[in-house]
Scaffold this motif. Structure first.
Motif, PDB file in Angstrom:
ATOM      1  N   SER A 224       0.797  -1.047   0.075  1.00 20.28           N
ATOM      2  CA  SER A 224       0.023  -0.274  -0.060  1.00 20.28           C
ATOM      3  C   SER A 224       0.735   1.297  -0.081  1.00 20.28           C
ATOM      4  O   SER A 224       0.522   2.338  -0.621  1.00 20.28           O
ATOM      5  CB  SER A 224      -0.770   0.077   1.442  1.00 20.28           C
ATOM      6  N   LEU A 225       2.123   1.213   0.625  1.00 18.11           N
ATOM      7  CA  LEU A 225       2.715   2.438   0.868  1.00 18.11           C
ATOM      8  C   LEU A 225       3.589   2.753  -0.534  1.00 18.11           C
ATOM      9  O   LEU A 225       3.554   3.707  -1.027  1.00 18.11           O
ATOM     10  CB  LEU A 225       3.707   2.549   1.839  1.00 18.11           C
ATOM     11  N   ARG A 226       4.103   1.378  -1.133  1.00 22.44           N
ATOM     12  CA  ARG A 226       4.691   1.737  -2.657  1.00 22.44           C
ATOM     13  C   ARG A 226       3.735   2.360  -3.493  1.00 22.44           C
ATOM     14  O   ARG A 226       4.059   3.221  -4.323  1.00 22.44           O
ATOM     15  CB  ARG A 226       5.259   0.222  -2.905  1.00 22.44           C
ATOM     16  N   ASN A 227       2.370   1.678  -3.630  1.00 23.62           N
ATOM     17  CA  ASN A 227       1.136   2.026  -4.404  1.00 23.62           C
ATOM     18  C   ASN A 227       1.022   3.870  -4.099  1.00 23.62           C
ATOM     19  O   ASN A 227       0.710   4.370  -5.116  1.00 23.62           O
ATOM     20  CB  ASN A 227       0.054   1.486  -4.308  1.00 23.62           C
ATOM     21  N   ARG A 228       0.855   4.063  -2.772  1.00 21.79           N
ATOM     22  CA  ARG A 228       0.607   5.222  -2.516  1.00 21.79           C
ATOM     23  C   ARG A 228       1.708   6.430  -3.065  1.00 21.79           C
ATOM     24  O   ARG A 228       1.372   7.514  -3.337  1.00 21.79           O
ATOM     25  CB  ARG A 228       0.346   5.479  -1.056  1.00 21.79           C
TER      26      ARG A 228
END
Length: 170
Positions: free
Chosen positions: A60-64
């Motif tokens: 999720s962090l990478r995508n955000r």
């Protein structure tokens, strides 16, 4: 029920370190981490089937962060006009030799990667491209933890061996 403060405290430092792999903007990383936790909290009922919460947080962090990059690029594209474009002369000074060298190097790396066995390619892809943890790789590949470590070591060693011959050729 998940203790969010414990989850946050346990993962915040590692998530921040993970975020620095994508950008040096510390405030952007902090904002993205907080966005991930807010989203996680607000959608907690829908996420009851998540098996590996930490893996979910990293993804999720990478995508955000990627979303923020896309948004920033979009905003920058809208601000381009004739007055702030680089002169054409600067564009002509682009070093085509460097571009050719980079293309040759990329092709060489792809050839080195193709020389690896299918399992070696798979483990490199899982770890470096998909950014999976060793535990996830164990489950995906159906082998134990030490076998994953050994296979990764052999794969990296083989790539280094091929890369040294590539460096001599280029």
């Amino acid at each position: 029920m998940i203790d969010f403060s414990l989850l946050y405290d346990k993962n915040i430092d590692n998530l921040f370190a993970f975020g620095t792999r994508f950008t040096t903007d510390r405030e952007l990383i902090k904002d993205c981490i907080h966005d991930v936790f807010v989203k996680f909290f607000t959608k907690r009922e829908l996420l009851c089937d998540v098996e590996n919460i930490e893996s979910y947080l990293y993804t999720s962090l990478r995508n955000r962060i990627n979303d923020e990059f896309r948004r920033t690029v979009h905003l920058c594209d809208n601000e381009i006009n004739d007055s702030n474009m680089r002169p054409l002369v600067e564009a002509e000074e682009y070093n085509f030799e460097q571009m050719e060298h980079q293309a040759a190097l990329t092709m060489g790396i792809e050839r080195c990667f193709d020389k690896l066995s299918p399992r070696q390619r798979q483990i490199i892809n899982l770890y470096y491209v998909e950014q999976r943890k060793y535990d996830d790789i164990c489950r995906i590949m159906g082998i134990n933890y030490q076998s994953v470590r050994n296979l990764m070591h052999r794969s990296i060693s083989r790539l280094r061996q091929y890369a040294s011959t590539l460096q001599a050729a280029i």
